[in-house]
Enzyme design. Structure first.
Site, PDB file in Angstrom:
ATOM      1  N   GLU A  96     -14.635  16.479   1.498  1.00 30.06           N
ATOM      2  CA  GLU A  96     -15.966  15.990   1.189  1.00 30.06           C
ATOM      3  C   GLU A  96     -16.622  15.462   2.459  1.00 30.06           C
ATOM      4  O   GLU A  96     -16.080  14.560   3.101  1.00 30.06           O
ATOM      5  CB  GLU A  96     -15.862  14.872   0.135  1.00 30.06           C
ATOM      6  CG  GLU A  96     -15.411  15.415  -1.213  1.00 30.06           C
ATOM      7  CD  GLU A  96     -14.781  14.352  -2.107  1.00 30.06           C
ATOM      8  OE1 GLU A  96     -14.942  13.156  -1.835  1.00 30.06           O
ATOM      9  OE2 GLU A  96     -14.095  14.748  -3.070  1.00 30.06           O
ATOM     10  N   GLU A 122     -11.536  16.729  -6.021  1.00 32.56           N
ATOM     11  CA  GLU A 122     -10.281  16.705  -5.270  1.00 32.56           C
ATOM     12  C   GLU A 122      -9.233  17.647  -5.834  1.00 32.56           C
ATOM     13  O   GLU A 122      -8.505  18.296  -5.082  1.00 32.56           O
ATOM     14  CB  GLU A 122      -9.711  15.284  -5.207  1.00 32.56           C
ATOM     15  CG  GLU A 122     -10.442  14.347  -4.252  1.00 32.56           C
ATOM     16  CD  GLU A 122     -11.706  13.729  -4.841  1.00 32.56           C
ATOM     17  OE1 GLU A 122     -12.043  14.050  -5.999  1.00 32.56           O
ATOM     18  OE2 GLU A 122     -12.361  12.944  -4.144  1.00 32.56           O
ATOM     19  N   PHE A 182     -10.192   8.503   0.802  1.00 32.50           N
ATOM     20  CA  PHE A 182      -9.367   7.331   0.518  1.00 32.50           C
ATOM     21  C   PHE A 182      -8.111   7.773  -0.242  1.00 32.50           C
ATOM     22  O   PHE A 182      -8.213   8.539  -1.203  1.00 32.50           O
ATOM     23  CB  PHE A 182     -10.142   6.313  -0.305  1.00 32.50           C
ATOM     24  CG  PHE A 182     -11.309   5.735   0.446  1.00 32.50           C
ATOM     25  CD1 PHE A 182     -11.139   4.654   1.301  1.00 32.50           C
ATOM     26  CD2 PHE A 182     -12.575   6.281   0.330  1.00 32.50           C
ATOM     27  CE1 PHE A 182     -12.209   4.129   2.009  1.00 32.50           C
ATOM     28  CE2 PHE A 182     -13.650   5.767   1.038  1.00 32.50           C
ATOM     29  CZ  PHE A 182     -13.469   4.684   1.881  1.00 32.50           C
ATOM     30  N   ASP A 196      -6.487   6.360  -2.322  1.00 31.58           N
ATOM     31  CA  ASP A 196      -6.565   5.957  -3.723  1.00 31.58           C
ATOM     32  C   ASP A 196      -7.036   7.111  -4.615  1.00 31.58           C
ATOM     33  O   ASP A 196      -6.739   7.153  -5.798  1.00 31.58           O
ATOM     34  CB  ASP A 196      -7.550   4.789  -3.849  1.00 31.58           C
ATOM     35  CG  ASP A 196      -7.352   3.766  -2.740  1.00 31.58           C
ATOM     36  OD1 ASP A 196      -6.857   2.688  -3.031  1.00 31.58           O
ATOM     37  OD2 ASP A 196      -7.680   4.069  -1.570  1.00 31.58           O
ATOM     38  N   HIS A 229     -10.043   1.304  -3.068  1.00 31.42           N
ATOM     39  CA  HIS A 229     -10.326   1.899  -1.756  1.00 31.42           C
ATOM     40  C   HIS A 229      -9.474   1.261  -0.664  1.00 31.42           C
ATOM     41  O   HIS A 229      -9.768   1.408   0.513  1.00 31.42           O
ATOM     42  CB  HIS A 229     -11.798   1.705  -1.381  1.00 31.42           C
ATOM     43  CG  HIS A 229     -12.742   2.621  -2.078  1.00 31.42           C
ATOM     44  ND1 HIS A 229     -13.006   2.535  -3.418  1.00 31.42           N
ATOM     45  CD2 HIS A 229     -13.489   3.670  -1.629  1.00 31.42           C
ATOM     46  CE1 HIS A 229     -13.886   3.467  -3.756  1.00 31.42           C
ATOM     47  NE2 HIS A 229     -14.183   4.167  -2.696  1.00 31.42           N
TER      48      HIS A 229
END
Lengths: 335, 339, 366, 309
Positions: free
Chosen positions: A29, A70, A93, A95, A139
């Site tokens: 991204e 993702e 991130f 996460d 994050h």
């Protein structure tokens, strides 16, 4: 001697490998940031500017902005890797692995094994770890222990610009899926980094300091906390062997055990939580294979078992600091 | 143990109800949101707050229109760009400021930060930073309404970027199958972080995707509070009546970058200016003036009173304490069930 | 306080070896000094009587500070005179600011298409004095002279250089022969130092220096732990050094370079590893080793029988990589110094002694 | 198609008798789909398989002995006994990643297609996906990626009416899987999967389009599933008549036979001859597979990581 930031070092490794091997592609991204808009093409160069400039050199066939999806694009990266490319994919991130966990741990990690070694997945997933920006617990986590759980993944936690460039170079050249964990507080750290391509082998702990009184094992940004603590301790006459494993899979167990054999004491400093983490993993290793050399209980310096708060004062208390490391070492030395 | 939805701060609830039938209050809230976000950016620019923050300048009409349409019993699951909608739904200025500053009086006591505002009492269930999460969660809220036989409708508010993530498609499929009382609000500000919407999907308008799941959809002028209010009101009633979900695409524009560190260089020159001409505050002021509901002097008075409130709220937020260490360990686990 | 290493700012007195009042001769051990990077013994540079030990054991003193007072042989000095000398010295002494050149990194020039990293140390001597050029050994780099440069630069400018395939120079090494390496260094000298120079080389660097001395005007030549092609070298060391990729593999090889293990610090291992990790380094080292070190040849003996320049040979008695026995058989016109208790890295382990020998050789042949 | 069918009919019997490890999902009834797809694939193309893997593996040309041995988890099975029935993968023959993570094939297929385009091989990827996977987020994400990047990918949804035990009609909103293509701006078609020629024509069009660089397509192939979701599935979620009716009315082999005979393409005798050869082959395959040894203990830790290059 050329001082470069962690950010530049990562960028150089990407540029170096993309020049060296046309099969290396980059996706994620906003890795360029600006695809499809009518403004600048490489407007952002990654959410934190790490991949800036790659689009102009390598073009949009090799530097691909993806939608926010993702599972889709990491799955695609796995497929592209199995089909002969060497994708470097940005998970932003760490996460966010929650939304593509299946792709990472069930597909990438097992593609080779379950198909009897017919294929390989030369994939590098770059991802940011670490607390310290007051951006709360979706994050700020450090999930490398989670990745390390899965056989088939290799997991890197570079703590410095020099290591970041050398390890990322090795990661891209490696034939397995590698999770490359960048600590977001390190991006502006500077260090002498050679202009040339170089690679650091996996499974080799970096020995940052030699001492006979205690072994400190620290990971990622905690290496710097431990370094500062070791300097404080040295002024008190306590000399620490300071090890940065650099890669959690493979883990340099030999260096850790050898060091503990010499010092008899172990303190582990880890920004990941206290449960099921690298600190507990390393403690278990030494308890099993180095018990006879221990002269004091092993001490883990980790955050408490809580999600990460955003409030600056609380987050500061969450992250292990120099005082806690110093105190832990004093305790094991005095034991 | 279900969350207690009856714990509204009376002031927040009053602020939420104020929008229901009062166009002047809606106008005032647009102004307030714009000014509040400007003040929040000052916190960050001056180092009084850090971390990051996502502002919605230009998108205020969507927030205010949604809040004006929904009764306070309806529940909102929203995205990280939450200040605007939080303030529209009634969160007090002080609670939004204090959350940005990490103070105990913040909407979640300083634990969540800028993009995790929550006030269940006014129906703001939570704001989410993992893209698309709220879409599935709002569906779950709607399912609960069905099971509990409640006439509560849930609203998921998300950006254009979220329409490519799997959970959007999964949730639309389920909502359609279940005829769930949910309204999907796609706030299309045309950029997902730094990437233009056209680069990441081949379908225009985006809302047309609802067709594949048998869900009705509509594109709404997101610069116009009245248009948003009216479309949302219909969609909420459609859902409340048992007819199932609707997807509303609010066409709007983000004046600023994605987050505080983004200069938005990826946008072409002149693009923002076109949208500024249809600024939601300008549009609403013109309407109120045309209807002779307010005078120019009234508008100036509103600006002034908003500025005073903001100054007072910022002072209050600054004087609030930082959370004690014990706050870090609070709410990790729910209370033990009653014996 | 001597300056051993470009960034050395202070040194700590570990142990006084000479007693107060003792007569000392040139080369006698005077005092043991610990720096950030090593522990080394300071040797006497001119004969005399140690009349005062000014610095005490445990003192940390800046470079250039007064360690003790040496009276010329045969003179008598009173305690008052000594007090006065010490007071005068201290009144005028200003500690020097350590050089920052190491932080800046070496300069680079392009020679015959190869990037060559080098440093110029102007020092405090007469600028017109012919400079000493130092050539490091196999697998090392110019920083391996860090304990030597500071002292030598008191008399004359010093130049250090990274050989091709080493340090921060290009990894292109031609056929890897000493002729190729010497050719590049000769072109480099044409660029930076066209006049006559003194030359010293260590190990592989000695071979390159010998080759270079045949090609251009060299005032004096010092060969340290190497005699040029044909030097007997432990093959296992060379091969092990090339293949080692990890700290734990490399350290045993580095330990063989020294008589005293304490010299092999973490920093040293890390520095060597970092150089070795640069792309194409192993290939470059391999090529040099095959062409210049492991090839056997008897020619140097002939060449050394009538050396191209005045030549001295320095060796460590406990050299485990290139046995010192091969130096013992050498005869005039060569002068041969075999230093007891030192290993292959004799210029590091007994820096003070080697520095004195280098300074004297150059001074005699200016 | 006959080989696929015979293989599965025999597997059904063998499984009931014990001795087949793990879960086994049979492809019987769906053969026209795999055959129709594979008819258009060349060596440079990649077929992404599902966990209902046996049929497509055979259709793609994987060694049928190695396929059987893998299902029996033997040491010289297709994947050396590491994968089993649901994970047949034959890299050398362009057969990929039969997968228990339903829908992953679409994302992996995007990658294979991206690699083919980047490397300029001219190859296409075809991802087989079941109806049960159509609602997985990764499928939507993959379809979107394929569309925006115009990848040479064909996504074939084999709709056999049930995602495990849940009816497709219950689980899929919007009327049909083919209709989903609209959400991603690509062509979508629904075809009768009991007719080999219909499937083949539709796939052929989509593969040519992908190979030309015109981007991805979606095909929904409506197929019957003769057996349960997995072997041992009592199938109480559907009426016994349903499968019976499918066998009676929608058997692709019967339709194929009738079609080629009536068109005069093949004679009944040649078809019988093929059936006889297949029966003989299947007998050998099962005898050999059952007799093959399990993987050696000494290879326990192998194939986890690749050797670095």
């Amino acid at each position: 001697m050329v001082l470069k930031t962690y950010r530049q070092a990562i960028n150089e490794a990407l540029v170096g490998e993309m020049r060296r091997d046309a099969d290396v592609i980059l996706m994620g991204e906003d890795v360029a940031g600006g695809a499809g808009g009518s403004g600048e093409d490489d407007a952002w160069g990654g959410p934190l500017g790490v991949t800036r400039g790659l689009l102009s050199e390598f073009g949009s066939d090799r530097v691909l902005d993806t939608p926010i999806s993702e599972a889709g694009f990491i799955g695609a990266a796995i497929g592209a890797a199995a089909a002969g490319l060497r994708p470097v994919v940005d998970l932003m991130f760490n996460d966010f692995v929650g939304v593509c966990f299946d792709q990472v741990v069930n597909q990438a990690a097992k593609f080779r094994y379950m198909f009897g070694g017919q294929d390989q997945v030369p994939l590098t997933i770059r991802t940011m770890i670490g607390a310290g920006l007051n951006i709360s617990s979706q994050h700020s986590q450090s999930l490398y222990p989670v990745f390390s759980y899965f056989a088939g993944l290799k997991v890197l936690v570079p703590s410095s610009p020099y290591d970041a460039k050398g390890l990322l170079t090795s990661a891209i050249r490696d034939n397995d899926p590698v999770i490359f964990c960048e600590h977001k507080l390190l991006y502006d750290m500077v260090e002498d980094v050679p202009d040339e391509n170089y690679s650091i082998p996996f499974g080799e702990a970096n020995l940052l300091r030699e001492g006979q009184d205690v072994t400190i094992v620290a990971l990622s940004r905690m290496v710097h906390v431990a370094t500062e603590a070791a300097a404080v301790l040295a002024r008190e006459g306590i000399e620490a062997d300071l090890l940065d494993p650099r890669t959690t899979t493979p883990l340099d167990t030999e260096s850790i055990l050898d060091s503990v054999e010499a010092t008899g004491r172990l303190v582990i400093v880890d920004e990941a939580g206290p449960r099921c983490g690298m600190a507990s993993d390393i403690a278990a290793l030494v308890a099993e294979d180095g018990f006879g050399h221990l002269r004091a209980p092993i001490v883990k310096v980790t955050p408490p078992h809580v999600p990460i708060p955003a409030a600056p004062n609380l987050e500061a208390m969450y992250i292990p600091d120099v005082a806690r490391v110093v105190e832990a070492v004093r305790r094991v030395v005095a034991y | 143990m279900a969350i207690d939805l009856n714990t509204a701060d009376p002031e927040a609830l009053r602020r939420r109800l104020a929008l229901r039938d009062d166009p002047v209050q809606r106008y005032r809230r647009l102004v307030e949101i714009r000014a509040a976000e400007e003040r929040i950016r000052e916190f960050h620019a001056s180092g009084q707050a850090w971390g990051t923050t996502h502002c919605a300048d230009g998108q205020e009409a969507v927030a205010v229109g949604l809040a004006a349409a929904a009764p306070p019993t309806d529940l909102f699951w929203v995205a990280h760009r939450v200040h605007a909608i939080g303030l529209a739904l009634g969160c007090t200025l002080e609670s939004v400021f204090a959350e940005n500053l990490g103070r105990t009086t913040g909407s979640v006591g300083g634990i969540g930060g800028s993009f995790h505002l929550t006030d269940v009492g006014v129906g703001l269930i939570h704001s989410f930073t993992i893209i698309g999460t709220q879409i599935a969660q709002a569906l779950g809220g709607a399912f609960a309404s069905q099971v509990l036989d409640s006439d509560r409708v849930t609203v998921a508010v998300f950006g254009d970027g979220a329409t490519n993530i799997g959970v959007f498609h999964e949730a639309l499929n389920l909502a359609s199958l279940w005829k769930a009382p949910v309204v999907f609000v796609l706030e299309n500000n045309h950029y997902a972080e730094f990437t233009h919407v056209d680069a990441v999907s081949t379908v225009t308008p985006l809302a047309r995707r609802a067709d594949s799941y048998g869900i009705p959809w509509q594109v709404v002028d997101g610069q116009d509070v009245e248009a948003v209010t009216s479309a949302t009101t219909s969609a909420l009633e459609h859902a409340r009546g048992g007819a199932g979900p609707t997807l509303l695409e609010m066409s709007t524009y983000r004046y600023l970058g994605h987050s505080r560190s983004d200069p938005a260089a990826y946008r072409p020159e002149g693009e923002a200016e076109v949208w500024h001409e249809r600024d939601p505050i300008k549009v609403e002021a013109a309407r109120l003036r045309a209807l002779n509901v307010v005078s120019d002097a009234d508008l100036s008075a509103i600006d002034e009173s908003v500025a005073n409130e903001i100054a007072a709220a910022a002072d209050a937020a600054f004087s609030a304490p930082k959370p004690p260490l014990s706050a870090m360990f609070t709410n990790v686990w729910a209370p033990e069930p009653a014996p | 306080m001597p300056k051993w290493g470009m960034t050395m700012a202070t040194g700590k007195i570990v142990d006084w070896i000479a007693t107060e009042g003792a007569l000392v001769d040139e080369g006698d051990e005077l005092v043991e000094i610990e720096t950030e990077k090593s522990v080394n013994v300071l040797e006497t540079t001119s004969p005399g009587r140690l009349v005062r030990r000014v610095g005490q054991e445990g003192d940390e003193l800046p470079v250039g500070a007064l360690l003790g007072v040496l009276a010329p042989p045969g003179t008598e000095v009173s305690p008052e005179q000594i007090d006065e000398f010490v007071a005068e010295f201290n009144a005028s002494f200003v500690p020097e600011v350590p050089e920052t050149e190491e932080v800046k990194g070496p300069s680079r020039v392009t020679v015959d298409g190869l990037v060559i990293a080098h440093r110029h140390h102007p020092g405090g001597g007469p600028p017109a004095a012919p400079p000493l050029v130092l050539i490091h050994g196999f697998g090392g780099d110019q920083d391996s002279w860090q304990f030597n440069v500071g002292e030598i630069a008191r008399d004359r400018p010093v130049r250090t250089v990274d050989l091709p395939g080493h340090g921060q120079s290009s990894r292109e090494v031609g056929d890897g022969s000493t002729q190729f390496l010497a050719g590049i260094l000769s072109a480099w000298l044409d660029e930076v130092e066209p006049g006559p120079v003194h030359l010293a080389g260590h190990s592989l660097g000695a071979a390159v220096a010998l080759e270079l001395a045949s090609a251009r005007e060299v005032l004096s030549l010092t060969l340290i732990a190497g005699l040029g092609p044909g030097t007997a070298v432990d093959r296992d060391y060379v091969e092990g050094f090339i293949t080692a990729q990890r700290r734990r593999q490399l350290k045993p090889h580095l330990l063989r370079l020294f008589a005293d293990e304490r010299f092999v610090t973490r920093d040293m291992v890390e520095t060597v590893l970092r150089a070795k990790r640069i792309e194409s380094t192993s290939e470059a080292l391999e090529r040099i080793a095959r062409a210049s070190i492991l090839a056997t040849e008897t020619e140097p003996r002939i060449r050394l029988a009538s050396p191209p320049s005045p030549t001295q040979v320095i060796w460590g008695r406990r050299d485990q990589v290139a046995p010192s026995a091969q130096a013992e058989a050498l005869s005039p016109p060569l002068t041969v110094e075999i230093i007891e208790g030192a290993g292959h890295m004799v210029h590091v382990e007994t820096a003070s002694r080697v520095n004195r020998l280098l300074r004297r050789m150059a001074t005699v042949h200016d | 198609m006959r080989t696929m069918r015979a293989f599965e009919e025999r597997m059904h019997v063998e499984f009931a008798g014990g001795g087949v490890p793990g879960f086994v999902h049979l492809y019987a009834g769906q053969e026209a789909s795999a055959a129709g797809v594979c008819a258009h694939l060349t060596g440079r193309d990649v077929l992404l398989n599902t966990h209902r893997a046996h049929g497509p593996a055979i259709a793609r040309g994987a060694d049928i002995f190695a396929v059987a041995k893998e299902i029996y988890c033997r040491g010289d099975g297709l994947c050396r006994g590491r994968g089993g029935s649901a994970h047949l993968h034959d890299a050398a023959n362009g057969l990929w990643a039969a997968n228990s993570g339903v829908g992953s094939g679409v994302a992996l297929g995007c990658g294979a297609a991206l690699a083919a385009r980047t490397k300029g091989t001219g190859g296409v990827a075809v991802a087989l996906v079941g109806d049960g996977a159509v609602n997985q987020g990764v499928v939507s994400e993959g379809l979107n990626l394929a569309s925006i990047w115009k990848l040479p990918l064909v996504v074939v949804f084999e709709n056999n009416g049930y995602g495990e035990a849940t009816a497709a009609e219950y689980a899929i909103a919007g009327g049909s899987i083919a209709h989903r293509a609209e959400a991603f701006g690509m062509p979508g078609h629904r075809v009768d999967g009991s007719d080999y020629f219909v499937v083949s024509e539709s796939v052929g069009t989509a593969v040519s389009r992908a190979r030309r660089g015109d981007g991805p397509s979606l095909i929904e192939v409506d197929v019957p599933r003769f057996f349960g979701h997995f072997e041992g599935d009592a199938q109480t979620y559907r009426s016994p008549e349903e499968a019976e009716r499918a066998r009676r009315e929608r058997d692709c082999l019967v339709k194929f036979r009738e079609s080629v005979i009536s068109d005069g393409v093949l004679e009944a005798e040649s078809l019988d001859l093929i059936d006889g050869e297949v029966a003989h082959l299947i007998e050998r395959v099962y005898t050999e597979a059952k007799a093959a040894p399990l993987p050696p203990d000494s290879e326990f830790m192998e194939y986890i990581y690749a050797d670095s290059h």
